[in-house]
Design an enzyme around this catalytic site. Structure first.
Site, PDB file in Angstrom:
ATOM      1  CE1 TYR A  80      41.765  47.507  35.065  1.00 45.44           C
ATOM      2  CE2 TYR A  80      40.365  49.234  34.337  1.00 45.44           C
ATOM      3  CZ  TYR A  80      40.519  48.092  34.291  1.00 45.44           C
ATOM      4  OH  TYR A  80      40.063  47.152  33.512  1.00 45.44           O
ATOM      5  CB  SER A 181      39.075  33.979  37.283  1.00 43.43           C
ATOM      6  OG  SER A 181      39.140  33.714  35.937  1.00 43.43           O
ATOM      7  CB  ALA A 182      34.098  35.798  37.577  1.00 45.70           C
ATOM      8  NE  ARG A 203      46.926  31.546  42.917  1.00 40.25           N
ATOM      9  CZ  ARG A 203      47.361  32.578  43.828  1.00 40.25           C
ATOM     10  NH1 ARG A 203      48.567  32.931  43.927  1.00 40.25           N
ATOM     11  NH2 ARG A 203      46.592  33.054  44.154  1.00 40.25           N
ATOM     12  N   GLY A 270      44.451  39.785  31.699  1.00 40.29           N
ATOM     13  CA  GLY A 270      44.748  39.973  33.248  1.00 40.29           C
ATOM     14  C   GLY A 270      46.100  39.517  33.409  1.00 40.29           C
ATOM     15  CG  PHE A 294      39.652  41.482  25.097  1.00 40.26           C
ATOM     16  CD1 PHE A 294      38.866  41.832  23.773  1.00 40.26           C
ATOM     17  CD2 PHE A 294      38.714  41.210  26.180  1.00 40.26           C
ATOM     18  CE1 PHE A 294      37.586  42.336  23.858  1.00 40.26           C
ATOM     19  CE2 PHE A 294      37.287  41.586  26.125  1.00 40.26           C
ATOM     20  CZ  PHE A 294      36.902  41.978  24.881  1.00 40.26           C
ATOM     21  CD1 TRP A 295      40.203  46.493  29.640  1.00 39.62           C
ATOM     22  CD2 TRP A 295      40.770  48.212  28.805  1.00 39.62           C
ATOM     23  NE1 TRP A 295      40.117  47.583  30.530  1.00 39.62           N
ATOM     24  CE2 TRP A 295      40.542  48.760  30.025  1.00 39.62           C
ATOM     25  CE3 TRP A 295      41.155  49.353  27.979  1.00 39.62           C
ATOM     26  CZ2 TRP A 295      40.378  49.956  30.554  1.00 39.62           C
ATOM     27  CZ3 TRP A 295      41.356  50.746  28.291  1.00 39.62           C
ATOM     28  CH2 TRP A 295      40.990  51.058  29.624  1.00 39.62           C
TER      29      TRP A 295
HETATM   30  P1  NDP Z   1      38.077  36.708  40.253  1.00 38.89           P
HETATM   31  O1  NDP Z   1      38.512  37.581  41.431  1.00 38.89           O
HETATM   32  O2  NDP Z   1      36.952  36.030  39.906  1.00 38.89           O
HETATM   33  O3  NDP Z   1      39.447  35.714  40.096  1.00 38.89           O
HETATM   34  C1  NDP Z   1      40.736  35.934  40.289  1.00 38.89           C
HETATM   35  C2  NDP Z   1      41.627  34.918  39.873  1.00 38.89           C
HETATM   36  O4  NDP Z   1      43.099  35.178  39.848  1.00 38.89           O
HETATM   37  C3  NDP Z   1      41.529  33.620  40.380  1.00 38.89           C
HETATM   38  O5  NDP Z   1      41.612  32.533  39.432  1.00 38.89           O
HETATM   39  C4  NDP Z   1      42.820  33.540  41.520  1.00 38.89           C
HETATM   40  O6  NDP Z   1      42.958  32.257  41.610  1.00 38.89           O
HETATM   41  C5  NDP Z   1      43.553  34.304  40.332  1.00 38.89           C
HETATM   42  N1  NDP Z   1      44.726  34.873  41.223  1.00 38.89           N
HETATM   43  C6  NDP Z   1      44.635  35.585  42.025  1.00 38.89           C
HETATM   44  N2  NDP Z   1      45.850  36.148  42.783  1.00 38.89           N
HETATM   45  C7  NDP Z   1      46.862  35.343  42.008  1.00 38.89           C
HETATM   46  C8  NDP Z   1      47.888  35.472  41.873  1.00 38.89           C
HETATM   47  N3  NDP Z   1      49.067  35.875  42.719  1.00 38.89           N
HETATM   48  N4  NDP Z   1      48.817  34.315  40.906  1.00 38.89           N
HETATM   49  C9  NDP Z   1      47.954  33.756  40.328  1.00 38.89           C
HETATM   50  N5  NDP Z   1      46.726  33.761  40.265  1.00 38.89           N
HETATM   51  C10 NDP Z   1      46.178  34.442  41.060  1.00 38.89           C
HETATM   52  O7  NDP Z   1      38.597  37.663  39.031  1.00 38.89           O
HETATM   53  P2  NDP Z   1      37.949  38.010  37.669  1.00 38.89           P
HETATM   54  O8  NDP Z   1      37.448  36.905  37.000  1.00 38.89           O
HETATM   55  O9  NDP Z   1      36.538  39.149  37.929  1.00 38.89           O
HETATM   56  O10 NDP Z   1      39.105  38.659  36.996  1.00 38.89           O
HETATM   57  C11 NDP Z   1      40.153  37.979  36.523  1.00 38.89           C
HETATM   58  C12 NDP Z   1      41.139  39.038  35.947  1.00 38.89           C
HETATM   59  O11 NDP Z   1      40.682  39.214  34.812  1.00 38.89           O
HETATM   60  C13 NDP Z   1      41.434  40.190  36.717  1.00 38.89           C
HETATM   61  O12 NDP Z   1      42.946  40.609  36.565  1.00 38.89           O
HETATM   62  C14 NDP Z   1      40.542  41.095  35.992  1.00 38.89           C
HETATM   63  O13 NDP Z   1      41.139  42.628  36.235  1.00 38.89           O
HETATM   64  C15 NDP Z   1      40.674  40.788  34.545  1.00 38.89           C
HETATM   65  N6  NDP Z   1      39.718  41.126  33.735  1.00 38.89           N
HETATM   66  C16 NDP Z   1      39.977  41.646  32.422  1.00 38.89           C
HETATM   67  C17 NDP Z   1      39.081  42.245  31.662  1.00 38.89           C
HETATM   68  C18 NDP Z   1      39.483  42.748  30.448  1.00 38.89           C
HETATM   69  O14 NDP Z   1      38.636  43.260  29.590  1.00 38.89           O
HETATM   70  N7  NDP Z   1      41.005  42.880  30.085  1.00 38.89           N
HETATM   71  C19 NDP Z   1      37.666  42.058  32.004  1.00 38.89           C
HETATM   72  C20 NDP Z   1      37.375  41.098  33.149  1.00 38.89           C
HETATM   73  C21 NDP Z   1      38.321  40.806  34.048  1.00 38.89           C
HETATM   74  P3  NDP Z   1      43.185  31.701  43.082  1.00 38.89           P
HETATM   75  O15 NDP Z   1      41.632  31.054  43.460  1.00 38.89           O
HETATM   76  O16 NDP Z   1      44.128  30.537  42.819  1.00 38.89           O
HETATM   77  O17 NDP Z   1      43.656  32.785  43.970  1.00 38.89           O
END
Ligand code: NDP
Length: 364
Positions: A80, A181-182, A203, A270, A294-295
């Site tokens: 990270y 995702s969340a 997906r 992400g 955005f972070w």
């Molecule tokens: P969740 O664990 O709730 O969800 C993960 C998501 O990623 C799901 O929609 C999942 O879909 C998808 N996913 C997982 N693996 C893959 C893949 N190989 N290809 C495509 N989609 C995939 O995650 P969060 O909502 O907590 O976080 C989502 C992303 O946002 C993360 O990368 C996290 O680091 C990032 N994030 C960034 C922030 C920032 O400030 N930049 C703040 C918060 C989060 P599926 O159901 O299809 O597996």
């Protein structure tokens, strides 16, 4: 009364609660720690120590619940953007209760109030924590535990991305991938409360219709799979979005980018596909799209005690109180079963399971 933890055997709760009561009575607290980066299942250890005493401006917090987010996993893996000095306690977000304050603590942080950390990488995966009172934000005590534990990072990210990049008015369209995702679910709910329409890309999977319905139930306008996006009549009948939110990157990111209207903006937050963002030349030349990132960590640092931060939390809590913002599906996992939480938070090849929330004590 014992709360019913989803996904956790009730008998286990009874054993766990008695362990926690015994531990607190003996003056000990527990934390998950790691002293090398690597596979979270291998490097995380459960440690015990004496419960510390708050002095001066310090506050002793008894943690109630803490989320396991992808960023936590990536931080432990050492991949990270932030590499905390080791040994370290993982966990960026969570909610706790103040149980004791030092003699110089001022303001509204008092025993009995619920707090969330102001700092990222604060280390929420522990039963007790000492903090300077200025590093804590008081939150309403009547917020559902799972919502309180998950409100800071993901709904905060969704809120900022909808507010800070493109001026949006009622009826405007926002497109996003990783919509289940969340963060994606928070985007759907906040956008819906703002009167915006959302195109949500997920997906494909067994049970896709059920997932689509779930997202529609929380306010999604259209839900399509990655394969359906280009040819979807539902999508094509809407005005082009001026804002795209990219959770996945790789091909999926390129596809949502292609949907943007002239001068549209794609915000990448992400990289779940672990692939780079590829931009079609035509999108740059003819559609004049802009790419932004955005972070939340950076935003929080830059707005540590800025009124905008409290305003954001107030707005989010307001949505919660009107039942317009709910947490994603989750499983409560007792601290002792942390390996289960970690495993479920990093599915090897499959799809996402429920958001894993570590609970400490009985979560009350
Ligand atoms: P969740 O664990 O709730 O969800 C993960 C998501 O990623 C799901 O929609 C999942 O879909 C998808 N996913 C997982 N693996 C893959 C893949 N190989 N290809 C495509 N989609 C995939 O995650 P969060 O909502 O907590 O976080 C989502 C992303 O946002 C993360 O990368 C996290 O680091 C990032 N994030 C960034 C922030 C920032 O400030 N930049 C703040 C918060 C989060 P599926 O159901 O299809 O597996």
């Amino acid at each position: 009364m014992l709360p019913v933890y989803r996904g956790v055997r009730r008998s286990l709760n009874v054993v766990y609660l008695s362990q926690v009561v015994k531990r607190s009575a003996s003056g000990l607290c527990s934390s998950l720690t790691y002293d090398e980066y690597g596979d979270p299942e291998k490097v995380i250890k459960l440690k015990e120590e004496v419960i510390p005493k708050p002095e001066g401006k310090q506050v002793l917090v008894r943690m109630l619940a803490a989320t396991v987010n992808p960023a936590d996993i990536n931080t432990i893996q050492g991949v990270y953007a932030i590499k905390p000095p080791l040994p370290s306690i993982p966990g960026n977000e969570g909610v706790g209760e103040v149980i004791e304050v030092g003699s110089d603590v001022e303001g509204d942080i008092k025993p009995g109030c619920r707090v969330i950390p102001r700092l990222n990488a604060w280390g929420t995966w522990r039963t007790h924590a000492l903090a300077d009172y200025g590093d804590l934000i008081k939150i309403p005590s009547d917020i559902d535990l799972a919502m309180a534990a998950t409100i800071a990072v993901n709904p905060g990210t969704a809120y900022r991305m909808l507010k800070d990049f493109v001026p949006l008015s009622t009826g405007d369209v926002v497109i996003q991938n990783g919509a289940n995702s969340a963060v994606g679910q928070a985007v759907i709910q906040i956008a819906s409360a703002l009167g915006l329409r959302t195109v949500n890309v997920v997906r494909d999977r067994p049970g896709i219709d059920e997932l689509k319905q779930k997202l529609k139930d929380i306010g999604a306008t259209v839900v399509v799979t990655e394969g359906q996006l280009r040819k979807s009549e539902e999508v094509n009948s809407l005005p082009k979005p001026s804002l795209a939110l990219n959770c996945v990157s790789g091909r999926s990111g390129t596809e949502v980018l292609r949907q943007l209207s002239s001068n549209g903006v794609m915000v990448t937050y992400g990289g779940m596909s672990r692939q780079p963002v590829t931009v079609p030349v035509g999108s740059l030349i003819f559609t004049n799209v802009s790419l932004k990132g955005f972070w939340m960590t950076r935003w929080n640092k830059e707005h540590y005690d800025h009124p905008k931060r409290q305003q954001m939390l107030n707005d989010l809590f307001e949505l919660v109180s009107h039942n317009k913002l709910k947490p994603p599906e989750y499983s409560y996992v007792p601290l002792e079963n942390y390996l289960e939480a970690i495993r479920n938070a990093m599915p090897k090849d499959g799809m996402l399971s429920k958001k894993q929330i570590l609970v400490f004590g009985n979560g009350k």
